[in-house]
Design a protein around this motif. Structure first.
Motif, short mmCIF file in Angstrom:
data_model
loop_
_atom_site.label_atom_id
_atom_site.label_comp_id
_atom_site.label_asym_id
_atom_site.label_seq_id
_atom_site.Cartn_x
_atom_site.Cartn_y
_atom_site.Cartn_z
N MET A 29 -3.96 -14.09 10.00
CA MET A 29 -2.98 -14.89 10.89
C MET A 29 -4.01 -15.17 12.19
O MET A 29 -4.03 -16.31 12.78
CB MET A 29 -1.95 -13.92 11.48
N GLU A 30 -4.76 -14.11 12.64
CA GLU A 30 -5.79 -14.60 13.69
C GLU A 30 -6.93 -15.64 13.37
O GLU A 30 -7.06 -16.25 14.44
CB GLU A 30 -6.36 -13.06 14.08
N ASP A 31 -7.24 -15.62 12.22
CA ASP A 31 -8.24 -16.60 11.65
C ASP A 31 -7.59 -18.27 12.11
O ASP A 31 -8.50 -19.10 12.11
CB ASP A 31 -8.60 -16.59 10.26
N THR A 32 -6.37 -18.21 11.94
CA THR A 32 -5.78 -19.63 12.13
C THR A 32 -4.81 -19.98 13.42
O THR A 32 -4.46 -21.01 13.64
CB THR A 32 -4.87 -20.03 10.89
N ALA A 33 -4.90 -18.94 14.24
CA ALA A 33 -4.24 -19.08 15.45
C ALA A 33 -4.93 -19.91 16.54
O ALA A 33 -6.03 -19.95 16.63
CB ALA A 33 -4.16 -17.48 16.33
N LEU A 34 -3.70 -20.61 17.34
CA LEU A 34 -4.30 -21.66 18.10
C LEU A 34 -4.66 -21.33 19.52
O LEU A 34 -5.27 -21.97 20.34
CB LEU A 34 -3.55 -22.96 18.05
N LEU A 64 5.59 -9.59 15.25
CA LEU A 64 5.78 -9.35 13.86
C LEU A 64 4.76 -8.95 13.01
O LEU A 64 4.92 -8.13 12.30
CB LEU A 64 7.03 -10.21 13.45
N CYS A 65 3.78 -9.92 13.15
CA CYS A 65 2.70 -9.87 12.09
C CYS A 65 2.11 -8.51 12.19
O CYS A 65 1.50 -7.78 11.37
CB CYS A 65 1.84 -11.09 12.26
N TYR A 66 1.66 -8.11 13.76
CA TYR A 66 1.16 -7.09 13.76
C TYR A 66 1.91 -5.75 13.43
O TYR A 66 1.35 -4.70 12.73
CB TYR A 66 0.82 -6.72 15.52
N LEU A 119 -0.26 -17.40 5.82
CA LEU A 119 1.18 -17.26 6.66
C LEU A 119 1.84 -18.25 7.40
O LEU A 119 0.93 -18.65 8.20
CB LEU A 119 0.91 -15.91 7.56
N THR A 120 2.79 -18.33 7.37
CA THR A 120 3.63 -19.65 8.09
C THR A 120 4.67 -19.00 8.85
O THR A 120 5.69 -18.44 8.52
CB THR A 120 4.48 -20.43 7.20
N PRO A 121 4.18 -18.71 10.44
CA PRO A 121 5.16 -17.91 11.39
C PRO A 121 6.38 -19.11 11.49
O PRO A 121 6.27 -20.46 11.65
CB PRO A 121 4.47 -17.78 12.46
N ASP A 122 7.64 -18.54 12.12
CA ASP A 122 8.72 -19.41 12.46
C ASP A 122 9.72 -18.43 13.50
O ASP A 122 9.60 -17.35 13.24
CB ASP A 122 9.55 -19.86 11.33
N CYS A 123 10.05 -19.11 14.56
CA CYS A 123 10.83 -18.06 15.50
C CYS A 123 12.00 -18.95 16.30
O CYS A 123 11.68 -20.39 16.32
CB CYS A 123 9.62 -17.63 16.64
N SER A 124 12.82 -18.50 16.68
CA SER A 124 14.13 -19.18 17.49
C SER A 124 13.84 -19.35 18.76
O SER A 124 14.54 -19.97 19.38
CB SER A 124 15.19 -18.38 17.08
#
Length: 415
Positions: free
Chosen positions: A42-47, A158-160, A139-144
């Motif tokens: 996740m961290e490698d693709t975080a913006l 959640l990933c951590y 990993l594809t994150p999604d949140c409301s």
């Protein structure tokens, strides 16, 4: 009125209670290498690294509620700045049938992989098969929540926290990829049972017969036939059924097999092959007689009980069993007892390996080692192959012993 049904176990859906807060954690968030590999994907693709820091703080502060894991999805409610928590999920690709075949074949082929999984450890080489661990962008994150960050701080939290679940049980990773723990273990058991059936199949010795009419005829009894010749090997016990109140089938099979083997040795040589063994050596011998040990509940209990009776761990026993199957008593001695060999075959081994275009090996006592391969010279004059994951120093016996170090290394590499 009908009785209420017991809830049905769903091996492909697991819900874990909220993890306790862990404030102030520095360095790697997870304790295992595979948990940190999950975080890195996740961290490698975080913006936005600021959102990652907030997510890490949310995770450490206990903002993530119970986590539900199903094939291809990790879901939880995460508390933010508003009273109502946000529904957050992380999606990833499940393995196809070909990927599962490759993964399960690889696990079933090596007893050290199975022993490591049952000990809640994930071997590096197994995780690389079929892309079990996610890579960057998997990993594809999604949140409301209204934040359109990639990922938002709730998805990062959640990933951590999911990494901490993977620390405790690597089978959670198998579930994310599409199959539950019981399904994976059942498949491994079937594959191992098929291999064991081939190993244990032996033709029954032909028995002399007498016709019923001849036996009942009014005549004098014939002379007794000569004693049967000693069979080529001990017979196999029958399949003992599982029945309520009956003895454990595995224990019965173990006792019957042991009695047949010792009786055959007495008939053939007049010597008891077990009398000179220590309790630990005898425990290794007994476990090695059962190729499927360590997979089912019964056979795992056998390893656990034998290890406990000798003050060892099931992992110690699994490694010793691999050495016994490689070379019997001599193979176990090579595993457990380093020694200083005299000049001669050992000193000639390194030039022979270099001449055969194999890597340069480092000597230590009777060992020649690279980062992942090792040859051990036994006091029986044979070379024994060992293998370890890079950087682990976790050596497992593999291959067939040979008087020639090049031959032993060739067998180890499967050339």
């Amino acid at each position: 009125m009908t009785a209420a049904r017991a809830p049905r176990h769903d091996d492909r859906r697991r819900t874990f209670p909220a993890l306790p807060p862990r404030p102030g954690a520095e360095g790697d968030f997870a304790a295992s290498w595979w948990g940190n590999a999950w975080v890195e994907s996740m961290e490698d693709t975080a913006l936005d690294t600021a959102r990652l820091r907030r997510g890490r703080a949310y995770a450490g502060g206990g903002h993530v509620d119970a986590i539900t894991v199903t094939p291809g999805k990790v879901t939880a409610y995460v508390h933010g700045s508003r009273p109502r928590p946000y529904r957050t999920e992380i999606r990833l690709r499940t393995l196809d049938e070909a990927g599962w075949e490759d993964l399960l074949d690889s696990a079933a082929a090596r007893p050290d992989h199975i022993a490591a999984l049952l000990d809640k450890d994930m071997p590096h080489s197994l995780a690389e098969v079929a892309g079990l661990l996610p890579g960057p962008g998997d990993l594809t994150p999604d949140c409301s929540c209204p934040d359109d960050g990639y990922p938002c701080k709730h998805a990062a939290a959640l990933c951590y926290q999911t990494a901490r679940l993977l620390d405790e049980d690597p089978f959670v990773l198998f579930l994310m990829r599409g199959r539950g723990e019981q399904e994976v273990l059942a498949d491994l058991t079937r594959r191992n049972a098929a291999r064991s059936a081939v190993e244990r199949t032996a033709a029954a010795p032909a028995m002399p017969t007498v016709a019923a009419g001849a036996a009942l005829a009014a005549r004098g009894l014939p002379a007794l036939p000569p004693p049967f010749p000693v069979p080529a090997g001990p017979g196999q016990p029958p399949d003992f059924p599982q029945a309520p109140g009956a003895p454990d089938p595995l224990a019965l099979d173990l006792l019957a097999t042991e009695a047949a083997a010792r009786a055959h040795a007495f008939l053939s040589t007049g010597i008891d092959p077990v009398a000179a063994l220590t309790p630990w050596q005898d425990a290794v011998r007994l476990a090695a007689a059962h190729p499927g040990s360590g997979l089912t509940a019964s056979t795992r209990a056998l390893y656990r009980d034998l290890a406990a009776a000798t003050d060892r761990t099931p992992m110690d026993l699994a490694r010793a069993v691999a050495a016994w199957r490689q070379g019997g008593f001599a193979g176990l001695a090579v595993l457990e007892t380093p020694w200083d060999p005299p000049a001669g075959p050992f000193d000639r081994a390194r030039p022979a390996l270099i001449a055969a275009d194999f890597p340069h090996f480092r000597p230590w006592r009777n060992h020649l080692s690279t980062d992942t391969l090792q040859l051990r010279f036994g006091q029986d004059g044979l070379w024994y192959g060992y293998e370890s994951d890079r950087g682990r120093e976790d050596w497992w016996p593999r291959g067939t012993p040979d008087t020639d170090p090049v031959g032993a290394l060739t067998a180890l590499l499967g050339r």
